[in-house]
Scaffold this motif. Structure first.
Motif, PDB file in Angstrom:
ATOM      1  N   GLY A   4      -4.344   6.969   6.936  1.00 53.47           N
ATOM      2  CA  GLY A   4      -3.999   5.751   7.670  1.00 53.47           C
ATOM      3  C   GLY A   4      -3.889   6.066   9.144  1.00 53.47           C
ATOM      4  O   GLY A   4      -3.591   7.207   9.525  1.00 53.47           O
ATOM      5  N   ARG A  14     -11.266   3.700  -1.199  1.00 52.20           N
ATOM      6  CA  ARG A  14      -9.820   3.862  -1.130  1.00 52.20           C
ATOM      7  C   ARG A  14      -9.127   2.887  -2.066  1.00 52.20           C
ATOM      8  O   ARG A  14      -9.620   1.803  -2.343  1.00 52.20           O
ATOM      9  N   ASP A  26      -9.728   0.010  16.937  1.00 54.96           N
ATOM     10  CA  ASP A  26     -10.661  -0.347  15.856  1.00 54.96           C
ATOM     11  C   ASP A  26     -12.101  -0.336  16.351  1.00 54.96           C
ATOM     12  O   ASP A  26     -13.009   0.152  15.659  1.00 54.96           O
ATOM     13  N   CYS A  31      -5.208   4.494   1.016  1.00 55.17           N
ATOM     14  CA  CYS A  31      -5.356   4.224   2.444  1.00 55.17           C
ATOM     15  C   CYS A  31      -4.354   3.161   2.876  1.00 55.17           C
ATOM     16  O   CYS A  31      -4.242   2.100   2.248  1.00 55.17           O
ATOM     17  N   ASP A  71     -14.871   2.252  14.931  1.00 63.39           N
ATOM     18  CA  ASP A  71     -16.020   1.704  14.210  1.00 63.39           C
ATOM     19  C   ASP A  71     -17.327   1.808  14.989  1.00 63.39           C
ATOM     20  O   ASP A  71     -18.363   1.325  14.537  1.00 63.39           O
ATOM     21  N   SER A  95      -3.625   0.470   5.555  1.00 65.01           N
ATOM     22  CA  SER A  95      -4.399  -0.244   6.573  1.00 65.01           C
ATOM     23  C   SER A  95      -3.570  -1.262   7.348  1.00 65.01           C
ATOM     24  O   SER A  95      -4.030  -1.782   8.367  1.00 65.01           O
ATOM     25  N   ARG A  96      -2.375  -1.549   6.892  1.00 65.69           N
ATOM     26  CA  ARG A  96      -1.533  -2.517   7.607  1.00 65.69           C
ATOM     27  C   ARG A  96      -0.816  -1.796   8.752  1.00 65.69           C
ATOM     28  O   ARG A  96       0.013  -0.915   8.530  1.00 65.69           O
ATOM     29  N   THR A 116       0.755   2.870  10.684  1.00 69.36           N
ATOM     30  CA  THR A 116       0.597   2.338   9.321  1.00 69.36           C
ATOM     31  C   THR A 116       1.725   2.789   8.393  1.00 69.36           C
ATOM     32  O   THR A 116       1.768   2.363   7.239  1.00 69.36           O
ATOM     33  N   ASP A 129      -5.010  11.198   9.252  1.00 72.72           N
ATOM     34  CA  ASP A 129      -5.877  10.118   9.723  1.00 72.72           C
ATOM     35  C   ASP A 129      -7.301  10.652   9.729  1.00 72.72           C
ATOM     36  O   ASP A 129      -7.668  11.476  10.570  1.00 72.72           O
ATOM     37  N   GLN A 171       0.825  -1.207   0.000  1.00 70.37           N
ATOM     38  CA  GLN A 171       0.000   0.000   0.000  1.00 70.37           C
ATOM     39  C   GLN A 171       0.858   1.256   0.000  1.00 70.37           C
ATOM     40  O   GLN A 171       0.537   2.252  -0.673  1.00 70.37           O
TER      41      GLN A 171
END
Length: 567
Positions: free
Chosen positions: A152, A300, A354, A333, A358, A335-336, A156, A278, A134
């Motif tokens: 990110g 993304r 997370d 984006c 969320d 994400s890792r 990340t 972010d 990414q």
């Protein structure tokens, strides 16, 4: 922004909202006057939570026939209120969004410049081993397009991606003029510090490393544009644009709409723009969450079918867009989360981040109640475990025998509060922490600067320590000293507002949760707080407060994406 400044701004916004609504109520009689007063009050108040406008459903709740009220017109009419596309704006905010949309839309629609074989070879030989798929995708986009939005969460590798992009650009164009900027002095210093630290892990040719060092001199956006004392305008503007070929803005989620508009207005037509941040963090407090408003609704890592092949030389992680997406090819984006790999505690903290991000309150509560070593949940302010935890957190700071060690210890522990005053506020917890530590005269005491002072080179949010008659702050080549008598406005730095902590990292944090009925803590604020910790979190407050925070999302609105789509 400090907690007291946030509270002051909330008061000012409320006063402004009242003044504007009173004006319309006096000027327009009857029911229409009351409706205009209600609409403008709500519009002004919502600017404080990052919104640039009211949506039609919000306006309908106040007055169903709002679109036909006096003082309200289309985009082309010279009236104080603008109705367009089911949105209600103050004209100033509408014009700001229009400027941003024009600048970004122009860069999105410009034809990509395909990477040369020399670029690709340099990337593969010198850079590809330093980044994940990414991050490599972001580098490919940055080299070939005029706009990149890079988003990110913590860990990340956003800084690593910036370093790789800069190295690739400077190899292709050694004379390129680069500007690195951030919305605050603290964020600008942290950007430079992080880039230099990351460069140490790269194996680069001397010429590229030297060019990187020269280019990585970050500054605030205000200083980049040239602030004018007593004016909201800048020296750099459309008539006197910035000379830079590439402008990189870190912590872009913190940039408010007026400042983003002035930055876009000052870019030369040839300049590439990279916005990094972010999108799950807090919206700016002065209205218009441009970065978040662009990123959150968009897909993304997707590209138009025609642009997708150009990324394969760098990464295979991009996919083809299935429909009309205004930001296709310009939004990457990450994400890792590398920080979580190989660290059980970081992985658990990542799950908590997370869940908060969320809006999964049940998952967040389950994690904090699971007894994990890296997450402690304390339900009462007078719980006997709190004071020893604070003493342990600041032990290295209190025992530091030099300014250098004291400054290093600042990054080990911090108390984070949602606001400034009261039992749950910054002031109270600063007093509590200071009273728990040894009272020796020469003990290092943490401070945080509360204003920008260009005469001594200290800025709002800068962390330092006072030792004797001198204050010490981090600098590129170690530390710098400032006489206590020359310190600008400052306060103790054991505790910070969560707003102020944005962009910082600590080994451990203690988060003070205000009561559930206070409505002070939002999902975004809690996400910022939890994600500041690298190793451990202590949450002080009851489960109702935690649930209320996760379930209470801050609504911010930006119309820039819609404007770009309609170009």
């Amino acid at each position: 922004m400090s907690a007291e400044k946030q509270e002051q701004r909330d008061w000012e916004l409320d006063a402004l909202a009242s003044a504007i609504s009173s004006f319309f109520k006096r000027r327009v009689a009857g029911e229409e006057g009351k409706a205009l007063a209600g609409l403008t009050r709500e519009l002004a108040a919502r600017a404080g939570s990052g919104s640039s406008h009211l949506g039609s459903e919000q306006a309908d709740e106040i007055y169903e026939n709002w679109a036909s009220l006096p003082g309200m017109g289309s985009a082309d009419e010279n009236l104080p209120l603008v109705r367009t596309g089911g949105k209600l704006y103050f004209r100033r905010f509408f014009e700001y969004e229009k400027k941003v949309a024009e600048a970004l839309g122009q860069r999105i629609s410009s034809s990509p410049v395909r990477a040369s074989q020399g670029m690709v070879d340099f990337f593969k030989d010198s850079l590809a081993g330093q980044v994940d798929d990414q991050q490599a995708l972001a580098v490919g986009v940055a080299l070939q397009k005029d706009l990149l939005l890079l988003t990110g969460g913590p860990g990340t590798g956003k800084t690593r991606t910036i370093v790789t992009m800069l190295a690739a650009h400077l190899q292709a164009n050694p004379g390129m003029l680069v500007a690195l900027a951030a919305p605050t002095g603290k964020a600008a210093f942290r950007m430079r510090e992080s880039i230099l630290e990351t460069m140490g892990s790269f194996d680069l040719p001397y010429s590229i490393r030297s060019a990187l060092l020269d280019s990585a001199r970050s500054t605030t956006i205000h200083r980049l544009l040239g602030s004018r004392i007593g004016s909201v305008e800048f020296r750099r503007n459309k008539g006197n644009p910035l000379p830079h070929d590439l402008v990189v803005v870190d912590e872009a989620s913190m940039v408010d709409l007026p400042l983003m508009a002035k930055l876009c207005d000052a870019l030369s037509e040839k300049a590439k723009l990279i916005l990094v941040g972010d999108a799950d963090q807090l919206a700016p407090v002065q209205g218009g969450a441009v970065f978040n408003g662009l990123v959150k609704p968009s897909k993304r890592n997707v590209f138009s079918p025609g642009d997708l092949p150009m990324t394969t030389a760098f990464s295979s992680s991009g996919t083809a867009s299935e429909g009309d997406d205004p930001l296709a090819g310009s939004l990457v984006c990450l994400s890792r989360v590398h920080r979580r790999e190989g660290s059980p505690s970081a992985a658990v903290l990542g799950k908590l981040c997370d869940a908060v991000r969320d809006g999964k309150a049940d998952d967040a509560l389950a994690l904090v109640e699971a007894g994990e070593e890296c997450i402690r949940f304390v339900e009462k302010l007078d719980d006997p475990v709190i004071d020893p935890s604070i003493q342990a957190g600041f032990r290295d700071l209190a025992n530091a025998q030099s300014a250098e060690y004291a400054l290093l210890a600042l990054g080990k522990f911090r108390i984070l509060c949602a606001h400034n005053h009261g039992h749950f506020g910054v002031s109270n917890w600063n007093l509590r922490a200071d009273s728990l530590l040894p009272s020796e005269e020469l003990r290092p005491r943490p401070i945080v600067v509360g204003v920008n002072d260009y005469t001594v080179g200290l800025f709002n949010g800068d962390d330092g320590v006072v030792l004797g008659k001198r204050a010490h702050f981090g600098a590129e080549n170690g530390t710098r000293e400032v006489a206590r008598s020359r310190l600008p406005q400052h306060k103790a730095g054991y505790a910070s507002s969560i707003h102020r902590s944005q962009g910082s990292e600590f080994d451990k944090v203690m988060i003070i949760l205000p009561p559930a009925d206070a409505h002070l803590l939002t999902r975004e604020l809690l996400y910022v707080a939890v994600s500041r910790a690298k190793c451990a979190v202590t949450l002080v407050g009851d489960g109702h407060a935690l649930r209320a925070a996760v379930e209470h999302s801050e609504e911010s609105r930006s119309g820039v994406l819609d404007m770009i789509a309609k170009r």
